[in-house]
Every structure is written in structure tokens, then in C-alpha cells.
Design a protein around this motif. Structure first.
Motif, mmCIF file in Angstrom:
data_model
loop_
_atom_site.group_PDB
_atom_site.id
_atom_site.type_symbol
_atom_site.label_atom_id
_atom_site.label_comp_id
_atom_site.label_asym_id
_atom_site.label_seq_id
_atom_site.Cartn_x
_atom_site.Cartn_y
_atom_site.Cartn_z
ATOM 1 N N SER A 10 1.137 -1.141 -0.059
ATOM 2 C CA SER A 10 0.087 -0.003 0.190
ATOM 3 C C SER A 10 0.774 0.849 0.071
ATOM 4 O O SER A 10 -0.065 2.244 0.093
ATOM 5 C CB SER A 10 -1.020 -0.425 0.767
ATOM 6 N N ASN A 54 -3.643 6.333 -4.641
ATOM 7 C CA ASN A 54 -4.623 6.819 -3.529
ATOM 8 C C ASN A 54 -6.115 5.589 -3.685
ATOM 9 O O ASN A 54 -7.116 6.330 -2.997
ATOM 10 C CB ASN A 54 -4.175 7.850 -3.175
ATOM 11 N N ASP A 55 -6.621 5.331 -4.626
ATOM 12 C CA ASP A 55 -7.735 4.357 -4.702
ATOM 13 C C ASP A 55 -8.531 3.484 -3.303
ATOM 14 O O ASP A 55 -7.855 2.196 -3.668
ATOM 15 C CB ASP A 55 -8.295 4.416 -6.054
ATOM 16 N N ILE A 56 -8.097 3.493 -2.339
ATOM 17 C CA ILE A 56 -8.051 2.636 -1.646
ATOM 18 C C ILE A 56 -9.376 1.332 -1.777
ATOM 19 O O ILE A 56 -9.345 -0.007 -1.766
ATOM 20 C CB ILE A 56 -8.400 3.478 0.117
ATOM 21 N N ASN A 57 -10.476 2.417 -2.464
ATOM 22 C CA ASN A 57 -11.292 0.893 -2.629
ATOM 23 C C ASN A 57 -11.029 0.225 -3.849
ATOM 24 O O ASN A 57 -11.213 -0.936 -4.267
ATOM 25 C CB ASN A 57 -12.937 1.941 -3.406
ATOM 26 N N LEU A 59 -7.592 -0.905 -4.622
ATOM 27 C CA LEU A 59 -7.272 -1.543 -3.993
ATOM 28 C C LEU A 59 -7.951 -2.647 -3.073
ATOM 29 O O LEU A 59 -7.190 -3.839 -3.745
ATOM 30 C CB LEU A 59 -6.275 -1.074 -3.008
ATOM 31 N N ALA A 60 -9.182 -2.586 -2.194
ATOM 32 C CA ALA A 60 -9.681 -3.278 -1.876
ATOM 33 C C ALA A 60 -10.082 -4.022 -2.539
ATOM 34 O O ALA A 60 -10.465 -6.030 -2.406
ATOM 35 C CB ALA A 60 -10.545 -2.726 -0.438
#
Length: 106
Positions: A10, A54-57, A59-60
Motif C-alpha cells: 500500500s 490512493n484509490d483504496i476502494n 485496492l480492496a
């Protein structure tokens, strides 16, 4: 690594993320933000996933794809293992020797 199914990095910046090479050498597909370093190791959709910075969604979502699809996980793991061979000791040493020879000619 031996107890993992895949590896998630991350970091928002990496020079040369050796941890990705280590994970791939253990047959783990990798998921990372599309940052310098990671994008020279991960072949998106082949041996792992690169998602927008920075796109955490995203990444998930990439992690969920690997969790829910065992065939994809296994295929990417095999590709990751093969990709890790690019950074084997003999191959990296040869690149250094080639560089030194090139510099000596100049």
C-alpha cells in the motif's frame, strides 16, 4: 510469505520495492498502487494488480477478486513466480557486468 495467498503493498512511493520480488519468488500475486517501482515489477492483470494511486476502494476490490477467484489466484501466482525469475542473482549480476563493460568502453 509461506502462509499467504497474495501480497498487498500500500506504499505511495517506492524506489525499487524488493518486497514485491520476494513475494513473487514465493509464488504470490501482488496488489499495489500504480507507483514508480511497483509498475516495473507487476504486470497488471498477469502477475498481480496495479490500481490507481490512493484509490483504496480499487485496492480492496483487487484483493477481493483474488479472494473470490481461486483459479485467478493460482494463475497469477504461477505468473508471479515466473516473473520473479527476472531478478535472479545471475540475471542481475549479468546486468551489472554489462553496465561496467559498457562504461569501460566509453
Amino acid at each position: 510469505y509461506s502462509h499467504s495467498s497474495f501480497f498487498v503493498m500500500s506504499s505511495l512511493y517506492e524506489g525499487f520495492p524488493l518486497v514485491l520480488v520476494e513475494a513473487m519468488n514465493c509464488g504470490l500475486p501482488c496488489v499495489s498502487f500504480d507507483v514508480t517501482g511497483a509498475n516495473s515489477i507487476i504486470d497488471n492483470g498477469k502477475n498481480g494488480f496495479l490500481v490507481p494511486d490512493n484509490d483504496i476502494n480499487a485496492l480492496a476490490e483487487a484483493c477481493i477478486k483474488l479472494i473470490e477467484n481461486k483459479v485467478l489466484l493460482e494463475d497469477m501466482g504461477k505468473q508471479a513466480y515466473m516473473s520473479g525469475k527476472r531478478f535472479s542473482k545471475p540475471k542481475v549480476m549479468q546486468k551489472w557486468l554489462d553496465l561496467f563493460r559498457e562504461l569501460m568502453r566509453e
